[in-house]
Enzyme design. Structure first.
Site, short mmCIF file in Angstrom:
data_model
loop_
_atom_site.label_atom_id
_atom_site.label_comp_id
_atom_site.label_asym_id
_atom_site.label_seq_id
_atom_site.Cartn_x
_atom_site.Cartn_y
_atom_site.Cartn_z
N LYS A 83 0.71 -1.25 0.19
CA LYS A 83 -0.15 0.04 -0.11
C LYS A 83 1.02 1.20 -0.13
CE LYS A 83 -3.97 1.18 2.71
NZ LYS A 83 -4.42 1.17 4.24
N VAL A 84 0.58 2.20 -1.00
CA VAL A 84 1.65 3.26 -1.17
C VAL A 84 0.63 4.45 -1.31
CG1 VAL A 84 3.31 1.98 -2.39
CG2 VAL A 84 1.42 3.60 -3.46
#
Ligand code: G3P
Length: 204
Positions: A83-84
């Site tokens: 997750k960015v």
């Protein structure tokens, strides 16, 4: 149509996992801090429960996010979705990780334009924050509608809409009705999905 739990509380995940109705888990640094445990231990325990899609958030510079994403993928395999954040660095990391065959969830999506860029960067998921949009007097479900329309018109199939910041039952069904592929929910909402006063009434 998949339901994820938005939590790093492994006891809660275990409890609901037994229903057979949970398809994945999303975590973030705040939830990890609440859990108060070693982050890798938490991921390992979630994986051991049997969860095959776990969003693991990375932070720091672009290089930090890429290196940590690669490490997490090496450690936890294909169940690790990295997750960015929806930033320029986050999308560069997304592009690089996508190139390595790693699934990426781009989080903190608040506009259709951001969802367009994340799809172009190779995201598997975009996470519009429905509740927080509503908190700020805009319409979170309308945002899901817009992204869904754009992805349909533009034939974007590899990027899925993961409705996040979902805190009530109605938003779960509204999100799916508007085209979300996945809804990640705060754990207290999950048991509420089973409930209707007239069902209870009909039982007696
Ligand atoms: O999935 C994002 C979520 O953890 C944020 O939820 O309720 O803090 O807006 P909330």
């Amino acid at each position: 149509m998949r339901i994820f739990l938005d939590t790093a509380d492994t006891a809660v995940i275990r409890k609901h996992w037994d229903t057979g109705l949970i398809d994945g888990v999303t975590t973030n640094p705040t939830l990890m801090m609440k859990a108060g445990r070693n982050v890798d231990d938490v991921y390992q325990e979630i994986k051991d429960i049997g969860v095959t899609d776990i969003s693991m958030e990375v932070v720091g510079s672009g290089a930090d996010m890429i290196n940590e994403g690669l490490r997490l993928h090496k450690t936890f395999g294909q169940c690790a979705t990295i997750k960015v954040p929806m930033t320029k660095e986050g999308l560069l990391a997304c592009r690089t990780l996508f190139g390595e065959g790693i699934n990426v969830n781009v989080t903190l999506i608040f506009s259709a334009a951001q969802a367009i860029l994340a799809a172009k960067a190779g995201a598997k998921y975009v996470s519009p924050f429905v509740g927080r949009v509503d908190d700020n007097s805009f319409d979170g479900i309308e945002l899901i509608d817009q992204i869904s329309d754009i992805y349909t018109i533009q034939n974007i199939r590899k990027t899925e809409i993961l409705a996040a910041s979902v805190r009530d039952v109605k938003t779960v069904s509204d999100s799916f009705a508007s085209g979300a592929h996945v809804v990640t929910i705060a754990p207290p909402v999950f048991p509420q999905l089973f409930y209707h006063v007239l069902t209870d009434h009909g039982l007696y």
